[in-house]
Design an enzyme around this catalytic site. Structure first.
Site, PDB file in Angstrom:
ATOM      1  N   ARG A  42      59.084 -28.294 -76.992  1.00  0.00           N
ATOM      2  CA  ARG A  42      58.646 -27.988 -75.625  1.00  0.00           C
ATOM      3  C   ARG A  42      58.747 -29.253 -74.773  1.00  0.00           C
ATOM      4  O   ARG A  42      58.376 -30.336 -75.226  1.00  0.00           O
ATOM      5  CB  ARG A  42      57.188 -27.520 -75.672  1.00  0.00           C
ATOM      6  CG  ARG A  42      56.693 -26.910 -74.385  1.00  0.00           C
ATOM      7  CD  ARG A  42      57.187 -25.524 -74.161  1.00  0.00           C
ATOM      8  NE  ARG A  42      56.684 -24.576 -75.125  1.00  0.00           N
ATOM      9  CZ  ARG A  42      57.015 -23.297 -75.132  1.00  0.00           C
ATOM     10  NH1 ARG A  42      57.830 -22.799 -74.207  1.00  0.00           N
ATOM     11  NH2 ARG A  42      56.544 -22.483 -76.053  1.00  0.00           N
ATOM     12  N   HIS A  44      65.349 -22.955 -70.300  1.00  0.00           N
ATOM     13  CA  HIS A  44      65.442 -23.542 -71.632  1.00  0.00           C
ATOM     14  C   HIS A  44      66.816 -24.207 -71.781  1.00  0.00           C
ATOM     15  O   HIS A  44      67.829 -23.686 -71.291  1.00  0.00           O
ATOM     16  CB  HIS A  44      65.330 -22.459 -72.716  1.00  0.00           C
ATOM     17  CG  HIS A  44      63.958 -21.878 -72.886  1.00  0.00           C
ATOM     18  ND1 HIS A  44      62.837 -22.369 -72.262  1.00  0.00           N
ATOM     19  CD2 HIS A  44      63.527 -20.832 -73.653  1.00  0.00           C
ATOM     20  CE1 HIS A  44      61.782 -21.655 -72.624  1.00  0.00           C
ATOM     21  NE2 HIS A  44      62.175 -20.715 -73.465  1.00  0.00           N
ATOM     22  N   CYS A  72      63.633 -15.404 -75.569  1.00  0.00           N
ATOM     23  CA  CYS A  72      64.298 -16.177 -74.523  1.00  0.00           C
ATOM     24  C   CYS A  72      65.097 -17.374 -75.057  1.00  0.00           C
ATOM     25  O   CYS A  72      66.101 -17.761 -74.460  1.00  0.00           O
ATOM     26  CB  CYS A  72      63.302 -16.645 -73.469  1.00  0.00           C
ATOM     27  SG  CYS A  72      61.884 -17.499 -74.129  1.00  0.00           S
ATOM     28  N   THR A  79      53.153  -6.655 -63.571  1.00  0.00           N
ATOM     29  CA  THR A  79      52.435  -7.723 -62.868  1.00  0.00           C
ATOM     30  C   THR A  79      52.568  -9.091 -63.559  1.00  0.00           C
ATOM     31  O   THR A  79      52.071 -10.082 -63.047  1.00  0.00           O
ATOM     32  CB  THR A  79      50.931  -7.374 -62.738  1.00  0.00           C
ATOM     33  OG1 THR A  79      50.436  -7.077 -64.056  1.00  0.00           O
ATOM     34  CG2 THR A  79      50.721  -6.167 -61.842  1.00  0.00           C
ATOM     35  N   ARG A 127      62.164  -6.203 -82.886  1.00  0.00           N
ATOM     36  CA  ARG A 127      63.487  -6.861 -82.834  1.00  0.00           C
ATOM     37  C   ARG A 127      64.233  -6.863 -84.161  1.00  0.00           C
ATOM     38  O   ARG A 127      65.456  -6.764 -84.179  1.00  0.00           O
ATOM     39  CB  ARG A 127      63.342  -8.309 -82.367  1.00  0.00           C
ATOM     40  CG  ARG A 127      63.084  -8.444 -80.887  1.00  0.00           C
ATOM     41  CD  ARG A 127      62.961  -9.911 -80.534  1.00  0.00           C
ATOM     42  NE  ARG A 127      62.516 -10.069 -79.161  1.00  0.00           N
ATOM     43  CZ  ARG A 127      61.699 -11.035 -78.747  1.00  0.00           C
ATOM     44  NH1 ARG A 127      61.253 -11.941 -79.610  1.00  0.00           N
ATOM     45  NH2 ARG A 127      61.345 -11.105 -77.491  1.00  0.00           N
ATOM     46  N   VAL A 150      57.386 -12.304 -66.150  1.00  0.00           N
ATOM     47  CA  VAL A 150      58.709 -11.692 -66.338  1.00  0.00           C
ATOM     48  C   VAL A 150      58.805 -10.423 -65.486  1.00  0.00           C
ATOM     49  O   VAL A 150      59.850 -10.139 -64.877  1.00  0.00           O
ATOM     50  CB  VAL A 150      58.956 -11.386 -67.833  1.00  0.00           C
ATOM     51  CG1 VAL A 150      60.225 -10.569 -68.021  1.00  0.00           C
ATOM     52  CG2 VAL A 150      59.036 -12.679 -68.629  1.00  0.00           C
TER      53      VAL A 150
HETATM   54  C1  2RA Z   1      58.601 -19.599 -75.517  1.00  0.00           C
HETATM   55  N1  2RA Z   1      60.400 -18.224 -76.327  1.00  0.00           N
HETATM   56  O1  2RA Z   1      59.392 -20.251 -74.824  1.00  0.00           O
HETATM   57  C2  2RA Z   1      58.992 -18.305 -76.095  1.00  0.00           C
HETATM   58  C3  2RA Z   1      58.499 -17.174 -75.309  1.00  0.00           C
HETATM   59  N2  2RA Z   1      58.939 -15.931 -75.818  1.00  0.00           N
HETATM   60  O2  2RA Z   1      57.471 -19.951 -75.780  1.00  0.00           O
END
Ligand code: 2RA
Length: 349
Positions: free
Chosen positions: A247, A254, A129, A11, A99, A14
């Site tokens: 960010r 990304h 990611c 749910t 990982r 992803v």
């Molecule tokens: C992010 N890579 O973009 C991380 C999420 N796993 O915050």
């Protein structure tokens, strides 16, 4: 025999993309069981065109499951992936819980598919990611030129921080639209107040040089993931990797700038040939025609897109690249599905 699949975390954001991908890819699965927390149990989701009821995560949901995809928080994966594996399922886990464990392979099917076959704990890990948004292109260049060093900056979409990240950006955008905010120091911060969601600063009309949590000496967890995971996937445990994660106000996809240094001199012509023919990579690089990848065009697509390919001005063994990848597709759900499909092929072989 068609293997039985469980999707744990069906749910989530992803999880939603995973269900789309399972509906679009060749239908190799027998039963698909959708699993989530008790709170979401009973919801109905569509996969392969069929409404399927979500069941709560319990030990018995793994009875008869061959492959279990996990997209849940680290602590939930740490607890439940070994349980699923002990019941005989091969777990493909998208959390950070396993990982870097030596006995858990970290797999990108275009780069190190062979690693998925050796899984002593019955767990295969899916990379973060940000790593995934560039590593297919880097892996292709490494196979030809031999990588010596990476210097990377990310421009990460808010959906990397989940639904809360997207909701925060949308709420902030509606607050700033049509205003003159962003023109004097602190005006944006005052307007947004505490409503920064999962981010330490306003993300609308801004860039925030932070993703993840604080690690030693000022590095972020996200930066350490890109370094450690790239080294493991490429099989280069000593590779020098410098990363700055940022960010940006993009919903999904990304982007990264990459400075890659190789063993010997490279040419842009050969690099372009490699990128143009590597599986999973699209070369989109004609600045004279205004052609380079941007998140707005890449979102919703599968490949790793590469543009702005240049030889480093001061180093004939270096390349500069701009790379974009959909962080929810190749960055998460697609790579998970590709690994699961590699494993499923063992059942049907
Ligand atoms: C992010 N890579 O973009 C991380 C999420 N796993 O915050």
């Amino acid at each position: 025999r068609r293997p039985t699949l469980a999707v744990v975390g069906a749910t989530g954001s992803v999880g939603g993309v995973l269900l789309q991908i399972l509906s679009q890819h060749a239908d190799i699965w027998g039963e698909i069981r959708l699993v989530a927390s008790a709170r979401s149990a009973g919801r109905k989701l569509t996969v392969r065109g069929e409404e399927t009821e979500v069941v709560a995560l319990t030990e018995s949901v793994f009875d008869g499951v061959d492959v279990a995809m996990f997209d849940v928080p680290d602590e939930v994966a740490a607890q439940w992936a070994p349980i699923a594996a002990s019941k005989g399922a091969v777990v493909v886990d998208n959390s950070a819980a396993f990982r870097l464990d030596d006995d858990v392979p970290l797999v990108v099917p275009e780069v190190n598919p062979h690693a998925a076959r050796v899984r002593p704990r019955g767990i295969v890990a899916n990379p973060n990611c940000t790593t995934l948004s560039m590593i297919v292109a880097i892996g292709a260049l490494h196979a030809e030129f031999g990588l010596r060093e990476l210097v990377v900056s990310s421009y990460q979409a808010v959906s990397g921080a989940g639904r809360a990240g997207v909701e925060t950006l949308r709420a902030q955008l509606s607050l700033v639209a049509g205003t003159e905010l962003g023109t004097s120091p602190g005006d944006l911060r005052r307007a947004v107040g505490d409503a920064t969601g999962p981010f330490p600063e306003p993300v609308a009309l801004n860039v925030v040089p932070w993703a993840g949590s604080l690690r030693e000496d000022g590095w972020s967890s996200e930066e350490m993931k890109v370094r450690d995971e790239s080294r493991k996937i490429l099989g280069l445990p000593e590779l020098p990797v410098a990363v700055t994660c940022v960010r940006v106000p993009v919903v999904t996809t990304h982007s990264l700038t990459v400075h890659a240094r190789f063993q010997s001199e490279v040419t842009v012509g050969r690099a372009r040939e490699i990128l143009a023919t590597a599986p999973g990579v699209v070369l989109f690089d004609d600045p004279a025609a205004g052609e380079f990848p941007t998140p707005a065009d890449v979102v919703g697509t599968d490949p790793t897109w590469v543009g702005r390919v240049r030889r480093s001005l001061d180093d004939p063994s270096g390349l500069e690249l701009f790379v974009c990848g959909d962080n929810l597709r190749k960055g998460a759900a697609l790579n998970t599905a590709q690994i699961a499909e590699l494993i499923a092929a063992e059942f049907t072989a």
